[in-house]
Motif scaffolding. Structure first.
Motif, short mmCIF file in Angstrom:
data_model
loop_
_atom_site.label_atom_id
_atom_site.label_comp_id
_atom_site.label_asym_id
_atom_site.label_seq_id
_atom_site.Cartn_x
_atom_site.Cartn_y
_atom_site.Cartn_z
N CYS A 111 0.85 -1.19 0.00
CA CYS A 111 0.00 0.00 0.00
C CYS A 111 0.88 1.24 0.00
O CYS A 111 1.82 1.35 0.80
CB CYS A 111 -0.89 0.03 1.23
SG CYS A 111 -2.04 -1.35 1.38
N CYS A 112 0.56 2.18 -0.89
CA CYS A 112 1.30 3.44 -0.89
C CYS A 112 0.66 4.47 0.02
O CYS A 112 1.19 5.57 0.21
CB CYS A 112 1.41 4.00 -2.31
SG CYS A 112 -0.14 4.65 -2.98
N GLY A 113 -0.48 4.14 0.58
CA GLY A 113 -1.17 5.05 1.47
C GLY A 113 -2.49 4.46 1.93
O GLY A 113 -2.84 3.32 1.58
N ILE A 114 -3.21 5.24 2.72
CA ILE A 114 -4.48 4.81 3.30
C ILE A 114 -5.53 5.87 3.00
O ILE A 114 -5.28 7.07 3.17
CB ILE A 114 -4.37 4.64 4.83
CG1 ILE A 114 -3.25 3.66 5.19
CG2 ILE A 114 -5.70 4.19 5.43
CD1 ILE A 114 -2.80 3.78 6.63
N GLY A 182 1.59 -0.86 6.61
CA GLY A 182 2.94 -0.63 6.14
C GLY A 182 3.19 0.77 5.62
O GLY A 182 4.17 1.04 4.94
N THR A 183 2.30 1.69 5.92
CA THR A 183 2.43 3.08 5.52
C THR A 183 1.69 3.93 6.53
O THR A 183 0.73 3.47 7.15
CB THR A 183 1.85 3.32 4.11
OG1 THR A 183 1.92 4.73 3.80
CG2 THR A 183 0.40 2.89 4.02
N ASP A 184 2.15 5.17 6.71
CA ASP A 184 1.44 6.05 7.64
C ASP A 184 0.88 7.29 6.94
O ASP A 184 0.50 8.25 7.59
CB ASP A 184 2.35 6.46 8.80
CG ASP A 184 3.55 7.30 8.35
OD1 ASP A 184 3.70 7.51 7.13
OD2 ASP A 184 4.33 7.73 9.22
N ARG A 185 0.80 7.26 5.62
CA ARG A 185 0.25 8.39 4.86
C ARG A 185 -1.25 8.18 4.67
O ARG A 185 -1.69 7.14 4.16
CB ARG A 185 0.93 8.51 3.49
CG ARG A 185 2.42 8.72 3.58
CD ARG A 185 2.77 10.10 4.09
NE ARG A 185 2.45 11.15 3.13
CZ ARG A 185 2.48 12.45 3.41
NH1 ARG A 185 2.75 12.87 4.63
NH2 ARG A 185 2.19 13.34 2.48
N ILE A 186 -2.05 9.17 5.07
CA ILE A 186 -3.51 9.01 5.13
C ILE A 186 -4.18 10.20 4.44
O ILE A 186 -3.82 11.35 4.66
CB ILE A 186 -3.99 8.94 6.59
CG1 ILE A 186 -3.33 7.79 7.34
CG2 ILE A 186 -5.52 8.82 6.65
CD1 ILE A 186 -3.53 7.84 8.85
N VAL A 187 -5.18 9.89 3.61
CA VAL A 187 -6.10 10.90 3.08
C VAL A 187 -7.49 10.56 3.60
O VAL A 187 -7.93 9.41 3.52
CB VAL A 187 -6.10 10.94 1.54
CG1 VAL A 187 -7.31 11.71 1.01
CG2 VAL A 187 -4.82 11.58 1.02
N VAL A 188 -8.16 11.55 4.15
CA VAL A 188 -9.52 11.37 4.66
C VAL A 188 -10.51 11.76 3.57
O VAL A 188 -10.38 12.83 2.96
CB VAL A 188 -9.75 12.23 5.92
CG1 VAL A 188 -11.19 12.12 6.41
CG2 VAL A 188 -8.76 11.83 7.03
N LEU A 345 -0.33 11.59 -1.03
CA LEU A 345 0.17 10.41 -0.31
C LEU A 345 1.66 10.19 -0.54
O LEU A 345 2.32 9.51 0.25
CB LEU A 345 -0.60 9.16 -0.74
CG LEU A 345 -2.05 9.09 -0.29
CD1 LEU A 345 -2.76 7.94 -0.98
CD2 LEU A 345 -2.16 8.97 1.23
N ALA A 346 2.20 10.76 -1.61
CA ALA A 346 3.61 10.53 -1.92
C ALA A 346 4.49 11.16 -0.85
O ALA A 346 4.21 12.27 -0.37
CB ALA A 346 3.94 11.12 -3.28
N PRO A 347 5.57 10.48 -0.45
CA PRO A 347 6.51 11.09 0.50
C PRO A 347 7.07 12.38 -0.06
O PRO A 347 7.10 12.60 -1.28
CB PRO A 347 7.61 10.03 0.64
CG PRO A 347 6.97 8.75 0.18
CD PRO A 347 5.96 9.13 -0.85
#
Length: 359
Positions: A111-114, A182-188, A345-347
């Motif tokens: 997953c690249c994000g949540i 496995g990622t901590d990037r989140i979009v609500v 979501l990209a670093p």
């Protein structure tokens, strides 16, 4: 289409004058030009919608009927069979001492994000399951985990209880992101009532100092942010597409029994009246044929003024819930939204892949 970065393009909170005279600012990630054929298709759909019954939720019988329709619609993916290789798991979590049910869709790979998703339904009907098709497709298309929240429904619960559930789900997702996904990037993300709940949840997280930096942005589809009712909501008649104008007003009063108009402007209920500073980047989306257009114009403008990171996409010839109607306009908007989420979501310093590359 109008895509207005509110710091550069002030759009009056009015449903008049929605033509080409408005300046459009297009993000570099995707060209959102709509063709005459796109607009003709949208107008044909609007003519059909104009002769159909509107969504009316002012009576218990009406809500039962709508819930029954949603249940029937939920059977279609089961009959058709899964169209993606996303996996779905059901999870009951506890956070802030509140139990909440989640539906989680994951792609086959990493997953690249949540995406934390809040469903619509006028606060009184619906469930997370009705978004299974779209959420599974999104998970596979851009490689994200989609966490959809089954919050309690209103009337049997106060609006604050719905926000309680949404907040608990957000806190759990923030705290368990790396371990679970496995990622901590989140979009609500939220749609309609879900957009209101998403905004209210983000405000609570900020006020509790738990609005973590990994919340990279929020996507808010056609939300209502003023329970006292904007001028556009107050003027909406029974001819409004999809939603039944008088019913929406009646539902707002039913959801806030015994409250005065001023009490309905409490920021805990109506996010428009909150301090919107220190909020994450927001993308607001609404159609020109939606009675909630003014809600979104005003909210996007105030968010920009307070936080400096709001964008507003106004889809032409589009009613409430247009993104579920399969038109070319809807598909182009959905692709744009997917690209926008990938960018967020990209670093830092990384280039995200374009969702349109996955088509």
């Amino acid at each position: 289409m109008q895509l207005a970065n509110r710091s550069r393009d002030r759009v009056p909170a009015s449903h008049e004058g929605l033509g080409p005279q408005r300046h459009a600012l297009r993000l570099p990630s995707m060209d959102l030009n709509f063709t005459p054929e796109d607009l003709d298709e949208a107008r044909r759909l609007n003519r059909r919608l104009a002769i159909l019954p509107r969504l009316r939720m002012e009576t218990a019988l009406g809500r039962v009927a709508l819930n029954a329709m949603l249940r029937v619609a939920e059977l279609y993916p089961l009959i058709r069979g899964s169209q993606t290789n996303a996996t779905r798991t059901l999870k009951k979590i506890v956070a802030l001492n509140r139990p909440v049910k989640l539906r989680i869709h994951r792609p086959a790979g990493e997953c690249c994000g949540i995406i934390l998703d809040y469903h619509g339904g006028g606060w009184t009907i619906g469930n997370a399951r009705m978004g299974d098709d779209q959420n599974a497709e999104l998970a596979v298309r851009i490689g994200v985990a989609v966490v959809s929240v089954d919050y309690r429904l209103a009337l049997s619960n106060p609006i604050s209880a719905l926000v309680d559930d949404c907040e608990a789900a957000a806190v759990w997702t923030i705290e368990h992101a790396m371990r679970e996904f496995g990622t901590d990037r989140i979009v609500v993300k939220g749609s309609s009532a879900g957009a209101h709940l998403a905004a209210a949840t983000l405000l609570r997280l900020r006020d509790r100092s738990t609005l973590a930096p990994q919340i990279a942005g929020t996507v808010l589809f056609f939300g209502l942010y003023d329970f006292a009712g904007t001028a556009m909501v107050r003027a909406a008649g029974p001819e409004t597409l999809v939603l039944h104008g008088p019913t929406v007003r009646a539902t707002l009063y039913e959801l806030t029994p015994g409250m005065t108009e001023e009490e309905r402007r409490d920021p805990a209920i109506s996010p428009f009246y909150a301090d919107l500073s220190c909020m994450p980047p927001a993308l607001f989306l609404v159609g020109t044929k939606d009675m909630l257009l003014e809600d979104n114009e005003r909210m996007a403008a105030k968010w920009e003024e307070a936080s400096g990171n709001s964008e507003l996409l106004i889809a032409p010839e589009s009613p409430h819930a247009f993104n579920r109607m399969g038109t070319s306009v809807a598909k182009k908007v959905e692709s744009f939204v997917a690209d926008w989420m990938l960018e967020k979501l990209a670093p830092a310093g990384a280039h995200s892949r374009s969702a349109s590359d996955e088509d």
